[in-house]
Enzyme design. Structure first.
Site, short mmCIF file in Angstrom:
data_model
loop_
_atom_site.label_atom_id
_atom_site.label_comp_id
_atom_site.label_asym_id
_atom_site.label_seq_id
_atom_site.Cartn_x
_atom_site.Cartn_y
_atom_site.Cartn_z
N ASP A 102 -22.14 -53.58 -21.07
CA ASP A 102 -21.75 -52.26 -21.57
C ASP A 102 -22.74 -51.25 -20.98
OD1 ASP A 102 -20.50 -50.37 -23.18
OD2 ASP A 102 -21.57 -50.92 -24.98
N LYS A 130 -17.59 -53.07 -18.84
CA LYS A 130 -17.20 -51.68 -19.18
C LYS A 130 -17.94 -50.78 -18.20
CE LYS A 130 -16.40 -52.11 -24.16
NZ LYS A 130 -16.88 -51.76 -25.51
P1 IMP Z 1 -25.35 -53.59 -23.49
O1 IMP Z 1 -26.74 -54.09 -23.74
O2 IMP Z 1 -25.18 -52.15 -23.89
O3 IMP Z 1 -24.85 -53.85 -22.09
O4 IMP Z 1 -24.42 -54.32 -24.54
C1 IMP Z 1 -23.99 -55.60 -24.41
C2 IMP Z 1 -23.68 -56.19 -25.77
O5 IMP Z 1 -22.95 -55.27 -26.60
C3 IMP Z 1 -22.78 -57.38 -25.61
O6 IMP Z 1 -23.52 -58.56 -25.46
C4 IMP Z 1 -21.97 -57.36 -26.89
O7 IMP Z 1 -22.65 -58.11 -27.87
C5 IMP Z 1 -21.93 -55.94 -27.32
N1 IMP Z 1 -20.63 -55.27 -27.03
C6 IMP Z 1 -20.42 -54.22 -26.21
N2 IMP Z 1 -19.14 -53.85 -26.19
C7 IMP Z 1 -18.49 -54.70 -27.03
C8 IMP Z 1 -17.10 -54.82 -27.42
O8 IMP Z 1 -16.18 -54.08 -27.00
N3 IMP Z 1 -16.83 -55.82 -28.31
C9 IMP Z 1 -17.79 -56.66 -28.80
N4 IMP Z 1 -19.08 -56.58 -28.44
C10 IMP Z 1 -19.44 -55.60 -27.57
#
Ligand code: IMP
Ligand code: MG
Length: 179
Positions: A102, A130
């Site tokens: 994300d 994403k």
């Molecule tokens: P980042 O550190 O912002 O890249 O977030 C990654 C983490 O956010 C993932 O390992 C998920 O646990 C959570 N996450 C982000 N988007 C979603 C979603 O649409 N559904 C469920 N979990 C999500």
């Protein structure tokens, strides 16, 4: 379809086919090697178990659990490790297998950490990307599906620990988290 799901993004069949395709691409990189497959608990676990069964090289398995404090553009500080690896990664070729990227906070920090610990290489494989949400300079080496900025559930992904066991990936109804 589950009644909290607005629509299905990827069916069981689509996921099965795409995971096999990506795993066989990754497999080609590890001929003659024994990679350490690191699964990120808990969301990545269903993807992990399907993915590793397509690898033909001998593999070793290990797991980590991390928290990303919301993870958005405002994320500060360090990644919190809730469960660390059992194995020493020094000199190892590591494959990180994660459900979704994300902001990129989690994977940017994890990759840096494993390289600091002396991993020989770190490859990132994600089920979902994403792309439009990235605020850290990191991208997966391999990814199964690009998605828009929608909250998704199923195939390991949760909302408040629910829906992980759905066999497909779907968009969660806004009414579930806006009520
Ligand atoms: P980042 O550190 O912002 O890249 O977030 C990654 C983490 O956010 C993932 O390992 C998920 O646990 C959570 N996450 C982000 N988007 C979603 C979603 O649409 N559904 C469920 N979990 C999500
Ligand atoms: Mg996660």
């Amino acid at each position: 379809m589950h009644s909290d799901c607005e629509r299905i993004l990827f069916s069981e069949e689509q996921i099965r086919a795409r995971v096999a395709e990506v795993a066989s691409e990754v497999d080609k990189r590890y001929v003659g090697k024994t990679p350490l497959c690191v699964g990120i608990l808990k969301g990545g676990i269903i993807f992990y178990s399907d993915f590793i069964r397509h690898l033909t090289s001998p593999v070793e398995l290990d797991f980590m659990a991390v928290s990303s404090y919301g993870g958005g553009a405002v994320s500060s500080g360090k990644l919190k490790i809730r469960k660390d690896l059992d194995k020493d990664v020094k000199g190892r070729d590591v494959i990180i297998i994660e459900d979704i990227i994300d902001s990129g906070f989690t994977l940017a920090n994890l990759k840096r950490l494993l390289l600091e610990r002396g991993a020989n290489s770190v490859l990132i494989v994600t089920l979902l990307n994403k792309k439009g949400r990235r605020s850290y300079d990191i991208s997966p080496d391999f990814n199964c599906f690009d998605i828009e900025n929608e909250f998704v559930i199923g195939y390991g992904l949760d909302y408040n620990e629910r829906y992980r066991s759905l066999p497909y990936i779907g968009v969660l109804k806004r009414s579930v988290y806006e009520k």
